[in-house]
Design an enzyme around this catalytic site. Structure first.
Site, PDB file in Angstrom:
ATOM      1  CG  ASP A  30      -2.076   0.952   1.090  1.00 29.78           C
ATOM      2  OD1 ASP A  30      -3.225   0.491   1.004  1.00 29.78           O
ATOM      3  OD2 ASP A  30      -1.826   2.188   1.062  1.00 29.78           O
ATOM      4  N   GLY A  93     -15.340   2.833   3.626  1.00 29.70           N
ATOM      5  CA  GLY A  93     -14.059   3.440   3.273  1.00 29.70           C
ATOM      6  C   GLY A  93     -13.445   2.916   1.990  1.00 29.70           C
ATOM      7  CG  HIS A 100      -8.388  -3.046  -2.544  1.00 29.89           C
ATOM      8  ND1 HIS A 100      -9.330  -2.391  -3.313  1.00 29.89           N
ATOM      9  CD2 HIS A 100      -8.289  -2.339  -1.389  1.00 29.89           C
ATOM     10  CE1 HIS A 100      -9.768  -1.339  -2.666  1.00 29.89           C
ATOM     11  NE2 HIS A 100      -9.170  -1.291  -1.481  1.00 29.89           N
TER      12      HIS A 100
HETATM   13  P1  5GP Z   1      -9.665   1.305   0.192  1.00 29.32           P
HETATM   14  O1  5GP Z   1      -9.764   2.632   0.882  1.00 29.32           O
HETATM   15  O2  5GP Z   1     -10.359   1.322  -1.160  1.00 29.32           O
HETATM   16  O3  5GP Z   1     -10.043   0.127   1.017  1.00 29.32           O
HETATM   17  O4  5GP Z   1      -8.114   1.082  -0.097  1.00 29.32           O
HETATM   18  C1  5GP Z   1      -7.440   1.671  -1.147  1.00 29.32           C
HETATM   19  C2  5GP Z   1      -5.978   1.635  -0.770  1.00 29.32           C
HETATM   20  O5  5GP Z   1      -5.210   1.849  -1.930  1.00 29.32           O
HETATM   21  C3  5GP Z   1      -5.577   2.705   0.241  1.00 29.32           C
HETATM   22  O6  5GP Z   1      -5.082   2.089   1.411  1.00 29.32           O
HETATM   23  C4  5GP Z   1      -4.533   3.528  -0.500  1.00 29.32           C
HETATM   24  O7  5GP Z   1      -3.477   3.935   0.331  1.00 29.32           O
HETATM   25  C5  5GP Z   1      -4.069   2.589  -1.585  1.00 29.32           C
HETATM   26  N1  5GP Z   1      -3.623   3.252  -2.788  1.00 29.32           N
HETATM   27  C6  5GP Z   1      -4.231   4.292  -3.421  1.00 29.32           C
HETATM   28  N2  5GP Z   1      -3.553   4.623  -4.523  1.00 29.32           N
HETATM   29  C7  5GP Z   1      -2.496   3.752  -4.604  1.00 29.32           C
HETATM   30  C8  5GP Z   1      -1.431   3.597  -5.548  1.00 29.32           C
HETATM   31  O8  5GP Z   1      -1.318   4.298  -6.555  1.00 29.32           O
HETATM   32  N3  5GP Z   1      -0.526   2.610  -5.294  1.00 29.32           N
HETATM   33  C9  5GP Z   1      -0.623   1.798  -4.203  1.00 29.32           C
HETATM   34  N4  5GP Z   1       0.329   0.867  -4.045  1.00 29.32           N
HETATM   35  N5  5GP Z   1      -1.618   1.911  -3.291  1.00 29.32           N
HETATM   36  C10 5GP Z   1      -2.535   2.878  -3.502  1.00 29.32           C
END
Ligand code: 5GP
Ligand code: ZN
Length: 114
Positions: A30, A93, A100
């Site tokens: 992440d 969130g 993922h």
């Molecule tokens: P969600 O909030 O959808 O459960 O998680 C999305 C995750 O993707 C977040 O923890 C965020 O930090 C991560 N994330 C967002 N953009 C990128 C990126 O460009 N590369 C990586 N490796 N992680 C990302």
């Protein structure tokens, strides 16, 4: 999906720190880690959320979950304990609409989560 961040990471169009790859899943760190180990595990094919993943091709959800455990083993957190989280929907969130699993470990994790 052409405009999906994680599809682009799978296609290597956007760089990521990849830690594990299987035939149908990819795991990468992440970008904004919330624990010493914070790895995202995605199916290579596009599915919006955990519900869609559960109804996708046979065994795909299994492959993603197995990859989560392999990541935990590889990261050395399987013994101490780790958490696998699928944020599903806006209220939980979810910000990236390509399913993922967050694999979190390497520190004490409190319950309930925030
Ligand atoms: P969600 O909030 O959808 O459960 O998680 C999305 C995750 O993707 C977040 O923890 C965020 O930090 C991560 N994330 C967002 N953009 C990128 C990126 O460009 N590369 C990586 N490796 N992680 C990302
Ligand atoms: Zn996608």
């Amino acid at each position: 999906m052409t405009d999906c961040l994680f599809c682009k990471i799978v296609a290597r169009e956007i760089p990521a720190d990849i830690v594990l790859e299987t035939e149908r899943a990819l795991a990468f760190r992440d970008i904004n880690p919330q624990a010493p180990t914070h790895v995202l595990v995605v199916p290579k094919s596009h599915h919006e959320n955990a519900a869609a993943l559960a109804q996708a091709d046979d065994g795909l959800a299994d492959d993603v979950l197995k990859a989560c455990h392999d990541v935990a083993l590889q990261e050395g957190v399987s013994g101490s304990g780790y958490r696998v989280v699928f944020n599903t929907g806006e209220g939980a969130g979810q910000t990236v609409l390509h399913v993922h699993a967050h694999v979190l470990g390497g520190r004490g994790l409190t319950w309930p989560p925030g």
